[in-house]
Design a protein around this motif. Sequence first.
Motif, PDB file in Angstrom:
ATOM      1  N   ILE A 149      26.920  38.478  52.674  1.00 25.51           N
ATOM      2  CA  ILE A 149      27.315  39.212  51.466  1.00 25.51           C
ATOM      3  C   ILE A 149      26.105  39.485  50.578  1.00 25.51           C
ATOM      4  CG2 ILE A 149      28.683  39.058  49.352  1.00 25.51           C
ATOM      5  CD1 ILE A 149      30.721  37.406  50.985  1.00 25.51           C
ATOM      6  N   ARG A 150      25.256  38.469  50.425  1.00 23.66           N
ATOM      7  CA  ARG A 150      24.084  38.639  49.572  1.00 23.66           C
ATOM      8  C   ARG A 150      23.134  39.706  50.118  1.00 23.66           C
ATOM      9  NH1 ARG A 150      22.898  38.114  44.352  1.00 23.66           N
ATOM     10  NH2 ARG A 150      20.657  37.826  44.044  1.00 23.66           N
ATOM     11  N   LEU A 151      22.912  39.688  51.422  1.00 23.55           N
ATOM     12  CA  LEU A 151      22.057  40.703  52.025  1.00 23.55           C
ATOM     13  C   LEU A 151      22.655  42.090  51.869  1.00 23.55           C
ATOM     14  CD1 LEU A 151      20.918  38.947  55.359  1.00 23.55           C
ATOM     15  CD2 LEU A 151      19.475  39.545  53.413  1.00 23.55           C
ATOM     16  N   TYR A 152      23.970  42.190  52.037  1.00 21.88           N
ATOM     17  CA  TYR A 152      24.614  43.505  51.903  1.00 21.88           C
ATOM     18  C   TYR A 152      24.504  44.027  50.472  1.00 21.88           C
ATOM     19  CZ  TYR A 152      27.996  47.258  52.079  1.00 21.88           C
ATOM     20  OH  TYR A 152      28.592  48.489  52.001  1.00 21.88           O
ATOM     21  N   VAL A 153      24.698  43.145  49.501  1.00 21.17           N
ATOM     22  CA  VAL A 153      24.602  43.570  48.098  1.00 21.17           C
ATOM     23  C   VAL A 153      23.189  44.061  47.787  1.00 21.17           C
ATOM     24  CG1 VAL A 153      24.666  42.744  45.710  1.00 21.17           C
ATOM     25  CG2 VAL A 153      26.493  42.117  47.304  1.00 21.17           C
ATOM     26  N   GLU A 154      22.176  43.319  48.251  1.00 18.06           N
ATOM     27  CA  GLU A 154      20.790  43.705  47.990  1.00 18.06           C
ATOM     28  C   GLU A 154      20.397  44.973  48.753  1.00 18.06           C
ATOM     29  OE1 GLU A 154      18.656  42.354  45.889  1.00 18.06           O
ATOM     30  OE2 GLU A 154      19.998  40.750  45.227  1.00 18.06           O
ATOM     31  N   ALA A 155      21.033  45.190  49.913  1.00 18.54           N
ATOM     32  CA  ALA A 155      20.690  46.365  50.730  1.00 18.54           C
ATOM     33  C   ALA A 155      21.525  47.587  50.374  1.00 18.54           C
ATOM     34  CB  ALA A 155      20.885  46.024  52.212  1.00 18.54           C
ATOM     35  N   ARG A 156      22.462  47.456  49.455  1.00 12.00           N
ATOM     36  CA  ARG A 156      23.391  48.550  49.179  1.00 12.00           C
ATOM     37  C   ARG A 156      22.707  49.839  48.716  1.00 12.00           C
ATOM     38  NH1 ARG A 156      28.549  46.808  45.925  1.00 12.00           N
ATOM     39  NH2 ARG A 156      26.956  46.390  44.347  1.00 12.00           N
ATOM     40  N   PRO A 157      21.617  49.806  47.906  1.00 15.14           N
ATOM     41  CA  PRO A 157      20.961  51.080  47.562  1.00 15.14           C
ATOM     42  C   PRO A 157      20.511  51.886  48.783  1.00 15.14           C
ATOM     43  CG  PRO A 157      20.195  49.333  46.121  1.00 15.14           C
ATOM     44  CD  PRO A 157      21.042  48.668  47.165  1.00 15.14           C
ATOM     45  N   ALA A 209      17.924  45.680  54.143  1.00 15.87           N
ATOM     46  CA  ALA A 209      18.891  46.200  55.118  1.00 15.87           C
ATOM     47  C   ALA A 209      18.404  45.942  56.541  1.00 15.87           C
ATOM     48  CB  ALA A 209      19.091  47.692  54.894  1.00 15.87           C
ATOM     49  N   ALA A 210      17.086  46.061  56.763  1.00 11.98           N
ATOM     50  CA  ALA A 210      16.542  45.717  58.086  1.00 11.98           C
ATOM     51  C   ALA A 210      16.794  44.245  58.402  1.00 11.98           C
ATOM     52  CB  ALA A 210      15.044  46.020  58.131  1.00 11.98           C
ATOM     53  N   GLY A 211      16.667  43.391  57.390  1.00  9.65           N
ATOM     54  CA  GLY A 211      16.989  41.976  57.588  1.00  9.65           C
ATOM     55  C   GLY A 211      18.452  41.767  57.911  1.00  9.65           C
ATOM     56  N   LEU A 212      19.328  42.566  57.277  1.00  6.22           N
ATOM     57  CA  LEU A 212      20.760  42.453  57.576  1.00  6.22           C
ATOM     58  C   LEU A 212      21.048  42.892  59.012  1.00  6.22           C
ATOM     59  CD1 LEU A 212      23.601  41.853  56.580  1.00  6.22           C
ATOM     60  CD2 LEU A 212      23.735  44.196  55.704  1.00  6.22           C
ATOM     61  N   VAL A 213      20.407  43.963  59.458  1.00  4.63           N
ATOM     62  CA  VAL A 213      20.580  44.399  60.853  1.00  4.63           C
ATOM     63  C   VAL A 213      20.099  43.307  61.808  1.00  4.63           C
ATOM     64  CG1 VAL A 213      19.828  46.083  62.572  1.00  4.63           C
ATOM     65  CG2 VAL A 213      20.402  46.844  60.259  1.00  4.63           C
ATOM     66  N   LEU A 214      18.970  42.677  61.477  1.00  3.01           N
ATOM     67  CA  LEU A 214      18.455  41.578  62.304  1.00  3.01           C
ATOM     68  C   LEU A 214      19.428  40.408  62.328  1.00  3.01           C
ATOM     69  CD1 LEU A 214      16.034  40.467  63.933  1.00  3.01           C
ATOM     70  CD2 LEU A 214      15.093  39.628  61.775  1.00  3.01           C
ATOM     71  N   PHE A 215      20.019  40.124  61.172  1.00  2.69           N
ATOM     72  CA  PHE A 215      20.994  39.030  61.057  1.00  2.69           C
ATOM     73  C   PHE A 215      22.209  39.302  61.949  1.00  2.69           C
ATOM     74  CE2 PHE A 215      24.602  37.101  58.687  1.00  2.69           C
ATOM     75  CZ  PHE A 215      24.216  35.782  58.747  1.00  2.69           C
ATOM     76  N   VAL A 216      22.731  40.519  61.873  1.00  2.00           N
ATOM     77  CA  VAL A 216      23.899  40.878  62.689  1.00  2.00           C
ATOM     78  C   VAL A 216      23.540  40.849  64.168  1.00  2.00           C
ATOM     79  CG1 VAL A 216      25.518  42.737  63.231  1.00  2.00           C
ATOM     80  CG2 VAL A 216      24.951  42.224  60.844  1.00  2.00           C
TER      81      VAL A 216
END
Length: 336
Positions: free
Chosen positions: A50-58, A297-304
């Motif tokens: 959730i935190r990564l998504y919120v920070e990557a939302r822009p 967002a790249a970190g979120l993709v890596l996480f997923v």
Amino acid sequence: MAASATTVSRSGDHPGLRGSPLSRLPDRALRIALTVLAAGILALIAFFFIRLYVEARPAFTKFGVLGFTFDNNWDVSRNVFGALPLVVGTLITSAVALIIGVPVAIAAALFVTELCPTRARGPLTVMLDLLAAVPSVVYGLWGVFVLIPKLKPAEQWVTDTLHFIPFIGGAAVAGPNYFIGGLILAIMILPIVSAITREVMATVPSDHKEAALALGATRWEMIRTAFLPYSRAGITGAAMLGLGRAIGETIAVTLVIGNAPQIGKHLFDQGYTLAAVIANEFGEAANNPVHRAALIAAGLVLFVLTLLVNAAARAFVVRGQHGDRAAAEPTGVAVA
């Protein structure tokens, strides 16, 4: 009566408390504590997501989730960010690491478990485990100053000789490239894959091996028909954990892949990975909200991607266990 009294004394239970709610209190407390810890891990993973998504939302608002993930254009100067070259670089280097590293790790584990002289088994195991203690920056520097210059002639020979094979032959070799990154990762995943494989192979019952040898099988036939099939699920899980390790590696790959935000046309071309772009560009992105959001967002993709790899590993292991049980049932062989 004396024997009964001794048993009660060793168990530590007072006869008056046996079966009472008070005697079960430690079990309930342990169950509650472990449940809270397990739930805490799940909550922590959910919080990260959730935190990564919120920070990557822009970045997702500007480019869209699919547009960001699958767009082939990462251009900081034009404030355009698409992660596809990074995803491709991550997958290529990880695949090279698996193709090279897993067979070597399995062979090393097999040699240490079955074929190595007893005196050399301990030192060899320690040496394999020590590979995990080497810092990743050391692997990266070794790749820059040793592997890249030493292997470049051999890489050029391979691409010239295999010019008819797409993605491998017919192009000039860059110094830093996908293959060098994958080779470094293959060395780095050796300890974890080898250690888990050794532990799995150590659980193979001696009855299986002795039965195969008693039927006239050679050592290799025993390994192929009795040893490896029993360890298959564990080896698959070890390989998937190694893949997860390769996907998330940052510094070593950053030093040897070339950091070119484009999809390379062949194996010996420069590229980029998700982890490397975060390490390289996060400092300069402090004054650019979209750039910063794109890196998160790249970190979120890596996480997923890492979660999907671990889920696939779990599915492979469960499927392998079911297959082993199904194969063992007709013959009555017990499978752990």
